[in-house]
Design a protein around this motif. Structure first.
Motif, mmCIF file in Angstrom:
data_model
loop_
_atom_site.group_PDB
_atom_site.id
_atom_site.type_symbol
_atom_site.label_atom_id
_atom_site.label_comp_id
_atom_site.label_asym_id
_atom_site.label_seq_id
_atom_site.Cartn_x
_atom_site.Cartn_y
_atom_site.Cartn_z
ATOM 1 N N UNK A 1 39.328 22.682 67.336
ATOM 2 C CA UNK A 1 40.260 21.995 68.398
ATOM 3 C C UNK A 1 40.903 20.944 67.789
ATOM 4 N N UNK A 2 40.309 20.032 66.865
ATOM 5 C CA UNK A 2 41.286 19.128 66.041
ATOM 6 C C UNK A 2 42.271 19.569 65.072
ATOM 7 N N UNK A 3 41.519 20.749 64.659
ATOM 8 C CA UNK A 3 42.742 21.302 63.705
ATOM 9 C C UNK A 3 43.621 22.023 64.448
ATOM 10 N N UNK A 4 43.414 22.347 65.527
ATOM 11 C CA UNK A 4 44.594 22.924 66.351
ATOM 12 C C UNK A 4 45.742 21.830 66.830
ATOM 13 N N UNK A 5 45.226 20.843 67.085
ATOM 14 C CA UNK A 5 45.907 19.545 67.553
ATOM 15 C C UNK A 5 46.847 18.986 66.271
ATOM 16 N N UNK A 6 46.145 19.168 65.114
ATOM 17 C CA UNK A 6 46.961 18.793 63.869
ATOM 18 C C UNK A 6 48.022 19.684 63.602
ATOM 19 N N UNK A 7 47.701 21.078 63.629
ATOM 20 C CA UNK A 7 48.574 22.091 63.307
ATOM 21 C C UNK A 7 49.854 22.306 64.379
ATOM 22 N N UNK A 8 49.375 22.188 65.447
ATOM 23 C CA UNK A 8 50.644 22.574 66.472
ATOM 24 C C UNK A 8 51.049 21.295 67.094
ATOM 25 N N UNK A 9 50.611 20.094 67.062
ATOM 26 C CA UNK A 9 51.241 19.048 68.010
ATOM 27 C C UNK A 9 51.187 17.580 67.028
ATOM 28 N N UNK A 10 51.178 18.053 65.929
ATOM 29 C CA UNK A 10 51.381 16.850 64.649
ATOM 30 C C UNK A 10 50.251 15.872 65.120
ATOM 31 N N UNK A 11 49.171 16.109 65.358
ATOM 32 C CA UNK A 11 47.917 15.191 65.787
ATOM 33 C C UNK A 11 48.203 14.470 66.976
ATOM 34 N N UNK A 12 49.114 14.817 67.910
ATOM 35 C CA UNK A 12 49.280 14.240 69.155
ATOM 36 C C UNK A 12 48.408 14.896 70.148
ATOM 37 N N UNK A 13 47.254 14.495 70.705
ATOM 38 C CA UNK A 13 46.602 15.165 71.535
ATOM 39 C C UNK A 13 47.216 15.374 73.069
ATOM 40 N N UNK A 14 47.385 16.479 73.720
ATOM 41 C CA UNK A 14 48.075 16.741 74.930
ATOM 42 C C UNK A 14 47.437 16.143 75.915
ATOM 43 N N UNK A 15 48.121 15.715 76.966
ATOM 44 C CA UNK A 15 48.024 14.886 78.205
ATOM 45 C C UNK A 15 47.949 15.782 79.369
ATOM 46 N N UNK A 16 48.631 16.811 79.264
ATOM 47 C CA UNK A 16 48.861 17.962 80.387
ATOM 48 C C UNK A 16 47.741 18.908 80.241
ATOM 49 N N UNK A 17 47.326 19.159 81.537
ATOM 50 C CA UNK A 17 45.856 19.783 81.729
ATOM 51 C C UNK A 17 46.138 21.120 81.345
ATOM 52 N N UNK A 18 47.232 22.003 81.688
ATOM 53 C CA UNK A 18 47.491 23.105 81.037
ATOM 54 C C UNK A 18 47.410 23.459 79.500
ATOM 55 N N UNK A 19 48.045 22.169 79.130
ATOM 56 C CA UNK A 19 48.181 22.308 77.453
ATOM 57 C C UNK A 19 46.794 22.000 76.865
ATOM 58 N N UNK A 20 46.221 21.149 77.657
ATOM 59 C CA UNK A 20 44.809 20.854 76.848
ATOM 60 C C UNK A 20 43.807 22.243 77.401
ATOM 61 N N UNK A 21 44.115 22.955 78.151
ATOM 62 C CA UNK A 21 43.094 24.289 78.607
ATOM 63 C C UNK A 21 43.502 25.134 77.469
ATOM 64 N N UNK A 22 44.511 25.117 76.730
ATOM 65 C CA UNK A 22 44.935 26.142 75.721
ATOM 66 C C UNK A 22 44.120 25.851 74.464
ATOM 67 N N UNK A 23 43.675 24.623 74.353
ATOM 68 C CA UNK A 23 42.898 24.345 73.025
ATOM 69 C C UNK A 23 41.664 24.945 73.015
ATOM 70 N N UNK A 24 41.133 25.295 71.913
ATOM 71 C CA UNK A 24 39.703 26.006 71.793
ATOM 72 C C UNK A 24 38.631 24.910 72.023
ATOM 73 N N UNK A 25 37.875 25.283 73.070
ATOM 74 C CA UNK A 25 36.692 24.480 73.500
ATOM 75 C C UNK A 25 36.922 23.851 74.445
ATOM 76 N N UNK A 26 37.980 23.837 75.068
ATOM 77 C CA UNK A 26 38.529 22.922 76.339
ATOM 78 C C UNK A 26 38.595 23.770 77.449
ATOM 79 N N UNK A 27 37.759 23.657 78.354
ATOM 80 C CA UNK A 27 37.721 24.369 79.599
ATOM 81 C C UNK A 27 38.283 23.586 80.774
ATOM 82 N N UNK A 28 38.274 24.065 81.944
ATOM 83 C CA UNK A 28 38.892 23.449 83.292
ATOM 84 C C UNK A 28 38.262 21.825 83.325
#
Length: 181
Positions: A1-28
């Motif tokens: 999940x951390x690698x995905x955040x670094x690679x696709x959002x420049x290390x900024x953790x999403x704050x929108x639910x549907x964007x969070x759910x797209x991350x590996x290991x993050x469910x509803x």
């Protein structure tokens, strides 16, 4: 999940639910919890203590109550302001209800009794990671195995291999350790 955040959002953790759910290991639930508790957003979510409160007050004698029915009510009740405090209160009250009136969740469709932690693969995996975290250097599989709760060599090997595949443990030749980052 951390690698995905670094690679696709420049290390900024999403704050929108549907964007969070797209991350590996993050469910509803996890996505909703991050939005509600970290960002105080009035999202709809359910966890065991919230479910307890709703079963106790809105489904007094019902059995096989679906989370969908409960979530519909939660959606009508979650306040626009101070959502995190509202969920904290529900969770505290649900915890109290479990001691006062018993586990209401047995009446929910989603109810599954979790297996015991003691002696489980979860406990073994945690013990392996703990041994590696407390060690000063990478260790051989034999060194690690001697420091974990009693288990067969085969079971230990299966869980160590699983931790390797998941990237939670790294291998350096014949030695094992935790990832650097």
């Amino acid at each position: 999940c951390a690698k995905e955040v670094l690679a696709h959002t420049k290390g900024v953790f999403p704050t929108v639910r549907n964007e969070l759910e797209q991350l590996p290991g993050i469910g509803p639930y996890t996505a909703g919890a991050v939005c509600a508790f970290a960002h105080n957003q009035p999202v709809v979510l359910i966890e065991t203590n919230v479910r307890t409160v709703y079963l106790h007050h809105f489904f007094k004698n019902a059995t096989a109550v679906s989370d969908k029915d409960i979530l519909h009510l939660v959606a009508n009740h979650v306040p626009e302001q101070r959502a995190r405090e509202w969920y904290w209160a529900l969770m505290d009250y649900g915890s109290y209800l479990k001691t006062a009136v018993g586990n209401q969740n047995k009446r929910a469709k989603a109810y599954v009794k979790q297996s015991s932690f003691v002696g489980s693969d979860r406990e073994l995996r945690g013990a392996i990671v703990r041994v590696l975290a407390e060690g000063q250097h990478p260790q051989s599989s034999q060194e690690i195995h001697t420091k974990v709760p009693l288990c067969t060599r085969k079971r230990f090997t299966v869980q160590l291999k699983s931790l390797l595949q998941e990237g939670l443990v790294v291998r350096q030749g014949s030695l094992f350790g935790l990832p650097e980052h």
